[in-house]
Design an enzyme around this catalytic site. Structure first.
Site, PDB file in Angstrom:
ATOM      1  N   GLY A 231     -25.550  12.542 -17.720  1.00 11.67           N
ATOM      2  CA  GLY A 231     -26.752  11.995 -18.354  1.00 11.67           C
ATOM      3  C   GLY A 231     -28.021  12.606 -17.778  1.00 11.67           C
TER       4      GLY A 231
ATOM      5  N   ARG B 214     -28.585  16.036 -12.267  1.00 12.41           N
ATOM      6  CA  ARG B 214     -27.167  16.108 -11.913  1.00 12.41           C
ATOM      7  C   ARG B 214     -26.561  17.404 -12.456  1.00 12.41           C
ATOM      8  NH1 ARG B 214     -24.004  11.036 -13.478  1.00 12.41           N
ATOM      9  NH2 ARG B 214     -25.828  10.011 -12.607  1.00 12.41           N
TER      10      ARG B 214
ATOM     11  N   ARG C  88     -38.172  19.854 -22.670  1.00 13.64           N
ATOM     12  CA  ARG C  88     -38.237  18.452 -22.212  1.00 13.64           C
ATOM     13  C   ARG C  88     -37.587  18.230 -20.848  1.00 13.64           C
ATOM     14  NH1 ARG C  88     -38.763  14.267 -26.705  1.00 13.64           N
ATOM     15  NH2 ARG C  88     -39.564  15.509 -28.399  1.00 13.64           N
TER      16      ARG C  88
ATOM     17  N   ARG D 268     -18.349  14.533 -21.503  1.00 16.34           N
ATOM     18  CA  ARG D 268     -19.417  13.764 -20.840  1.00 16.34           C
ATOM     19  C   ARG D 268     -18.920  13.339 -19.465  1.00 16.34           C
ATOM     20  NH1 ARG D 268     -22.976   9.837 -19.770  1.00 16.34           N
ATOM     21  NH2 ARG D 268     -22.214   7.703 -19.638  1.00 16.34           N
TER      22      ARG D 268
ATOM     23  N   GLY E 194     -20.327  10.779 -16.791  1.00 18.83           N
ATOM     24  CA  GLY E 194     -21.423   9.833 -16.611  1.00 18.83           C
ATOM     25  C   GLY E 194     -21.085   8.713 -15.648  1.00 18.83           C
ATOM     26  N   SER E 195     -21.989   7.751 -15.603  1.00 20.76           N
ATOM     27  CA  SER E 195     -21.751   6.575 -14.767  1.00 20.76           C
ATOM     28  C   SER E 195     -21.523   5.363 -15.675  1.00 20.76           C
ATOM     29  CB  SER E 195     -22.940   6.325 -13.840  1.00 20.76           C
ATOM     30  OG  SER E 195     -24.098   6.119 -14.607  1.00 20.76           O
TER      31      SER E 195
ATOM     32  N   GLU F  14     -21.050   1.823 -20.662  1.00 16.52           N
ATOM     33  CA  GLU F  14     -22.003   2.926 -20.529  1.00 16.52           C
ATOM     34  C   GLU F  14     -22.797   2.964 -21.833  1.00 16.52           C
ATOM     35  OE1 GLU F  14     -20.572   4.688 -23.380  1.00 16.52           O
ATOM     36  OE2 GLU F  14     -20.634   6.586 -22.272  1.00 16.52           O
TER      37      GLU F  14
ATOM     38  N   ASP G 109     -21.751   0.654 -10.729  1.00 13.83           N
ATOM     39  CA  ASP G 109     -22.095  -0.741 -10.432  1.00 13.83           C
ATOM     40  C   ASP G 109     -21.062  -1.651 -11.084  1.00 13.83           C
ATOM     41  OD1 ASP G 109     -24.257   0.372 -12.637  1.00 13.83           O
ATOM     42  OD2 ASP G 109     -23.353  -1.517 -13.246  1.00 13.83           O
TER      43      ASP G 109
ATOM     44  N   ARG H 234     -25.925   8.288  -6.944  1.00 10.63           N
ATOM     45  CA  ARG H 234     -25.568   8.581  -8.333  1.00 10.63           C
ATOM     46  C   ARG H 234     -25.712  10.060  -8.615  1.00 10.63           C
ATOM     47  NH1 ARG H 234     -26.998   3.458 -12.171  1.00 10.63           N
ATOM     48  NH2 ARG H 234     -26.753   1.983 -10.507  1.00 10.63           N
TER      49      ARG H 234
HETATM   50  N1  HPA Z   1     -24.796  -0.771 -18.357  1.00 13.69           N
HETATM   51  C1  HPA Z   1     -24.902   0.268 -19.170  1.00 13.69           C
HETATM   52  N2  HPA Z   1     -24.727   1.515 -18.775  1.00 13.69           N
HETATM   53  C2  HPA Z   1     -24.462   1.727 -17.482  1.00 13.69           C
HETATM   54  C3  HPA Z   1     -24.352   0.684 -16.588  1.00 13.69           C
HETATM   55  C4  HPA Z   1     -24.511  -0.637 -17.046  1.00 13.69           C
HETATM   56  O1  HPA Z   1     -24.421  -1.619 -16.298  1.00 13.69           O
HETATM   57  N3  HPA Z   1     -24.087   1.209 -15.378  1.00 13.69           N
HETATM   58  C5  HPA Z   1     -24.054   2.540 -15.530  1.00 13.69           C
HETATM   59  N4  HPA Z   1     -24.266   2.865 -16.805  1.00 13.69           N
END
Ligand code: HPA
Length: 234
Positions: free
Chosen positions: A21, A25, A44, A88, A90-91, A181, A206, A219
């Site tokens: 994202g 990163r 951008r 992708r 991502g987190s 996500e 998280d 992150r």
């Molecule tokens: N919500 C949505 N997207 C996310 C979250 C979350 O808690 N944590 C990391 N990406």
């Protein structure tokens, strides 16, 4: 040929693109893992870098946050830059109590309330699948680098901040979504619309169950397991 959001030459984008994202990163991945790196997009500040990993050409580009943002970048990459596959990386936030911080998830399907697929005209469904062949490659790569992954359905949400912390439980129970996500559903919709392949690896940043979370510095830097799996799958 440049698009409204990407200024690269067509030959500067690889057929496989990894998309975190955060554009910083993408820079971290290029600096840490790639050779012969070239910065190929700065529009951008959505940095894209093309280089090689173990001799294979790959592009790493930020997607931004949310379905509208990844929807624009992945569409332009697939449609105008001849990109064949996007992974992708991502987190996510955990909905399942057994997930721990930094666990890696391979998305089998993304559930979303989003109108993205309907508005685009490809599906009225709210559940879209990742590419099975790409997921199989990712699973083989994870075995090779000896990193455990959990496969499951996730929730692609339009909302990060919610009034009720407990509201996730209803979606978790109804759709068996193990984490949340904000991008996969749009990425999978674009891949389906343009007959391309998409997959998504997520690292738990998280937990909505026990309210643990990682810092923004962690992150950016600490998701190397997921990056190594994705790079070894190309
Ligand atoms: N919500 C949505 N997207 C996310 C979250 C979350 O808690 N944590 C990391 N990406």
């Amino acid at each position: 040929m440049p698009t409204p959001h990407i200024s690269s030459n067509i030959e500067d984008i690889a057929s496989t693109v990894l998309m975190p994202g955060d554009p910083l990163r993408a820079k971290f991945i290029a600096d840490t893992f790639l050779k012969d790196v070239k910065l190929v997009n700065q529009v951008r500040n959505m940095f894209a870098y093309t280089g090689t990993y173990k001799g294979k050409k790959v592009t790493v580009m930020g997607s931004g946050m949310g379905m509208p943002s990844i929807g624009i970048y992945s569409y332009e990459l697939f449609k105008f830059y001849n990109v064949e596959r996007i992974i992708r990386i991502g987190s996510c936030g955990a909905y399942d109590k057994d997930l721990k911080l930094f666990d890696v998830i391979l998305v089998s399907q993304a559930y979303s309330e989003s109108s993205f697929a309907k508005t685009m005209g490809i599906s009225n469904r709210h559940l879209l699948s990742a590419s099975k062949s790409l997921n199989n490659r990712i699973k083989r790569a994870a075995t090779k680098v000896n990193i455990p992954i959990r496969e499951g359905v996730i929730h692609s949400s339009d909302v990060f901040y919610r009034l009720s912390h407990e509201a996730y439980k209803e979606i978790y129970e109804k759709h068996q979504t193990i984490a949340v996500e904000m991008e996969s559903f749009a990425l999978f919709a674009n891949a389906k619309a343009l007959n391309k392949k998409a997959a998504c690896l997520l690292t738990v940043s998280d937990s909505l169950v026990n309210h643990e979370e990682t810092t923004s510095e962690q992150r950016e830097k600490a998701f190397t397991n997921m990056m190594e799996i994705a790079l070894n799958s190309i």
